[in-house]
Design a protein around this motif. Structure first.
Motif, PDB file in Angstrom:
ATOM      1  N   TYR A 182       2.433   2.207  10.007  1.00 12.73           N
ATOM      2  CA  TYR A 182       1.284   2.679   9.223  1.00 12.73           C
ATOM      3  C   TYR A 182       1.651   3.911   8.405  1.00 12.73           C
ATOM      4  O   TYR A 182       1.377   3.980   7.193  1.00 12.73           O
ATOM      5  N   LYS A 183       2.270   4.883   9.049  1.00 13.37           N
ATOM      6  CA  LYS A 183       2.660   6.112   8.343  1.00 13.37           C
ATOM      7  C   LYS A 183       3.678   5.826   7.255  1.00 13.37           C
ATOM      8  O   LYS A 183       3.667   6.451   6.189  1.00 13.37           O
ATOM      9  N   SER A 184       4.552   4.877   7.508  1.00 13.43           N
ATOM     10  CA  SER A 184       5.586   4.535   6.527  1.00 13.43           C
ATOM     11  C   SER A 184       4.993   3.861   5.293  1.00 13.43           C
ATOM     12  O   SER A 184       5.287   4.246   4.157  1.00 13.43           O
ATOM     13  N   VAL A 185       4.138   2.854   5.498  1.00 17.93           N
ATOM     14  CA  VAL A 185       3.602   2.107   4.357  1.00 17.93           C
ATOM     15  C   VAL A 185       2.573   2.920   3.576  1.00 17.93           C
ATOM     16  O   VAL A 185       2.382   2.697   2.378  1.00 17.93           O
ATOM     17  N   ARG A 186       1.927   3.882   4.238  1.00 20.84           N
ATOM     18  CA  ARG A 186       0.958   4.700   3.511  1.00 20.84           C
ATOM     19  C   ARG A 186       1.631   5.562   2.447  1.00 20.84           C
ATOM     20  O   ARG A 186       0.997   5.961   1.466  1.00 20.84           O
ATOM     21  N   THR A 187       2.912   5.855   2.612  1.00 20.62           N
ATOM     22  CA  THR A 187       3.642   6.611   1.589  1.00 20.62           C
ATOM     23  C   THR A 187       3.840   5.777   0.327  1.00 20.62           C
ATOM     24  O   THR A 187       4.188   6.317  -0.729  1.00 20.62           O
ATOM     25  N   LEU A 188       3.632   4.456   0.440  1.00 13.09           N
ATOM     26  CA  LEU A 188       3.822   3.565  -0.707  1.00 13.09           C
ATOM     27  C   LEU A 188       2.529   3.288  -1.468  1.00 13.09           C
ATOM     28  O   LEU A 188       2.568   2.639  -2.515  1.00 13.09           O
ATOM     29  N   ASP A 189       1.383   3.754  -0.946  1.00 11.68           N
ATOM     30  CA  ASP A 189       0.083   3.457  -1.565  1.00 11.68           C
ATOM     31  C   ASP A 189       0.073   3.731  -3.065  1.00 11.68           C
ATOM     32  O   ASP A 189      -0.402   2.908  -3.864  1.00 11.68           O
ATOM     33  N   PHE A 190       0.578   4.883  -3.430  1.00 12.66           N
ATOM     34  CA  PHE A 190       0.559   5.315  -4.831  1.00 12.66           C
ATOM     35  C   PHE A 190       1.338   4.355  -5.722  1.00 12.66           C
ATOM     36  O   PHE A 190       0.951   4.088  -6.865  1.00 12.66           O
ATOM     37  N   PHE A 191       2.419   3.814  -5.187  1.00 11.87           N
ATOM     38  CA  PHE A 191       3.310   2.967  -5.980  1.00 11.87           C
ATOM     39  C   PHE A 191       2.885   1.503  -5.988  1.00 11.87           C
ATOM     40  O   PHE A 191       3.230   0.760  -6.909  1.00 11.87           O
TER      41      PHE A 191
END
Length: 519
Positions: A391-400
């Protein structure tokens, strides 16, 4: 050597040249080293800046690097290729990279070309560390390059998202919101807690410290490297190799690779993003080919200003995050991963409330049940912790995954046009022939083979497990629907009668259609 090889201007240029590479143990760096020793066999020497890690000496790390499957092709061509690769012990965080006097002398006296790809790629690295790794390292590199007596070319690896606060990003260096020098000074004395509190205010409209510090690094270059033969390459999201030396080669969980594995294992089911947003993913071998071409062009043309080259695929407009999901799920059905806990599925949604509902039902609750089972059988519960990590890892991709950008590639096209036909064949970065469907098949296979190191001979058994998980998933879904129907509708006699009549009509209609198809 063949006539075609002799006709290559790039290969001819790299003859008897010594090269200094930072970040050589990273994803791009490994591919760069392999490509150089395979395609430019007459290189004099390659020096790699390597730091000791977990008790492994730098020479042992280089031996481990060249022993990997990435170098199988060049090993067949030239079994002694590793003799031209040496490690120089150092660290980009140390003054002068921590180089010994003798190693520094080697770079100053012998090296002609520099590739700088060392950086932290963690999106949310604490700002102080991100500044030291991505900005201060540039100042150290430039100071070293100013001493080099044979220097002909420097290629700095930045990112296309350094200026992701803009929708249309030109191939130019933009002024930063704050002078890098002030932040570098502050990073030396300011308290960590104060620095962390100021982070959001400092990065402002950029999504993370990575893109912010990469932009600062470019500005430092524009101010301190005007008299150096330097060029900047800006790759977008770097994915597995397309063709060279092995289709689908990948060695880290960053970006799309992590999505493939987490989805294939059944742990990732939902992400914030738009199916229609452009997925600007560039194969790592394309990025490396462009880096080598840029190094050659910078040396022979010596441009008066610092050129910037976008290495992206968004201009093709053929790959969206919806397509990434579609292609990935299609291939994961046959290239099945071991020890999957659920049949793979992934969906993007732009609605954050819906996302959290999906995640709770499809990721958190199953992880909780699995942990309960692990406790019952006397084993350590791991699934909730793993789900939280994903969850923490994929949330860093939200913007992209939620936005699209325009990255003009005029300089890249111009560079390609100045290359000969043979150089375009050997070091080409034209993506017109890239078939994304096929690319994702190799990507899934590469993640299984090189990243997870799973036995391909067990793929058939893994697929059987997938099918069982799919049947189990369908049983659970239909059971849940039946329970809901019974609880909601069957309490009322009238509603029950309406539902039965409606069901009979649907069944009769499907029977009629089936009968016509048989005829």
């Amino acid at each position: 050597m063949s006539a075609s090889t002799e006709a290559s201007a790039i290969i001819e240029y790299f003859k008897r040249k010594s090269i200094f590479i930072t970040g050589a143990t990273g994803f791009i760096g490994k591919q760069l080293v392999e490509k150089l020793v395979r395609s430019c066999p007459d290189i004099e020497h390659i020096y790699l800046l390597v730091r000791p890690k977990r008790g492994h000496a730098v020479n042992d790390r280089v031996k481990e690097l060249v022993a990997g499957p990435l170098f199988n092709t060049v090993r067949e061509i030239n079994p002694n290729f590793a003799e031209k690769i040496s490690a120089l012990q150092g660290d980009i965080l140390d003054p002068n990279f921590g180089l010994s006097a003798s190693d520094e002398s080697i770079i100053i006296e012998q090296c002609h070309i520099v590739f700088h790809s060392a950086a932290t790629v963690r999106f949310h690295e604490p700002l102080r560390l991100a500044i030291q790794m991505n900005v201060a390292s540039i100042k150290k590199l430039l100071a070293l390059c100013h001493k080099m007596k044979k220097l002909q070319s420097i290629v700095h690896v930045s990112t296309a998202y350094a200026n992701c606060n803009r929708n249309d990003v030109a191939e130019m260096i933009y002024p930063p919101p704050i002078q890098p020098g002030k932040l570098l000074e502050a990073s030396e004395w300011m308290d960590d807690q104060v620095f962390d509190v100021l982070t959001n205010k400092l990065i402002n409209d950029r999504p993370n410290t990575y893109t912010f510090t990469k932009a600062l690094a470019e500005y430092v270059i524009s101010q301190e490297a005007k008299d150096l033969p330097l060029a900047i390459i800006r790759p977008s999201i770097v994915g597995s190799s397309w063709r060279e030396p092995i289709p689908g080669w990948v060695d880290n969980y960053n970006g799309p690779s992590g999505l493939v594995v987490a989805t294939g294992k059944g742990m990732l089911r939902a992400m914030i993003g738009s199916d229609q947003a452009i997925a600007d993913i560039v194969p790592v071998d394309i990025c490396v080919n462009m880096m080598i071409s840029i190094a050659w062009h910078t040396a022979v043309k010596y441009p008066k200003t610092i050129p910037v080259y976008h290495c992206c695929t968004g201009h093709l407009g053929t790959l969206t995050w919806g397509k990434v999901t579609e292609y990935g799920l299609h291939h994961l059905d046959t290239i099945s991963l071991e020890s999957a806990i659920r049949y793979p599925n992934l969906q993007f949604t732009e609605n954050r409330f819906r996302y959290h509902c999906l995640r709770t039902v499809q990721e958190v609750f199953p992880a909780f049940l699995l942990d309960c089972y692990m406790r019952i059988i006397g084993r350590k519960p791991i699934f909730l912790k793993l789900s939280d990590k994903i969850y923490k890892s994929v949330r860093t991709l939200d913007f992209f995954t939620s936005n699209s950008w325009i990255f003009p590639n005029d300089n890249s096209v111009s560079l390609q046009n100045e290359m000969s036909d043979i150089d375009q064949k050997i070091f080409g970065f034209d993506l017109k022939e890239l078939d994304w469907f096929s690319y994702w098949r190799h990507y899934c296979m590469g993640a299984k083979q090189f990243l997870l190191r799973e036995d391909l001979a067990r793929t058939a058994k893994c697929r059987i497990r997938y099918q069982r998980l799919k049947r189990l998933q369908n049983i659970i879904y239909f059971t849940a629907i039946a329970l809901i129907i019974k609880l909601v509708f069957f309490k009322s006699f009238k509603i029950r009668r309406i539902f039965v009549v409606l069901f009979r009509l649907i069944f009769a209609g499907l029977s009629a259609i089936t009968a016509k198809i048989r005829l």
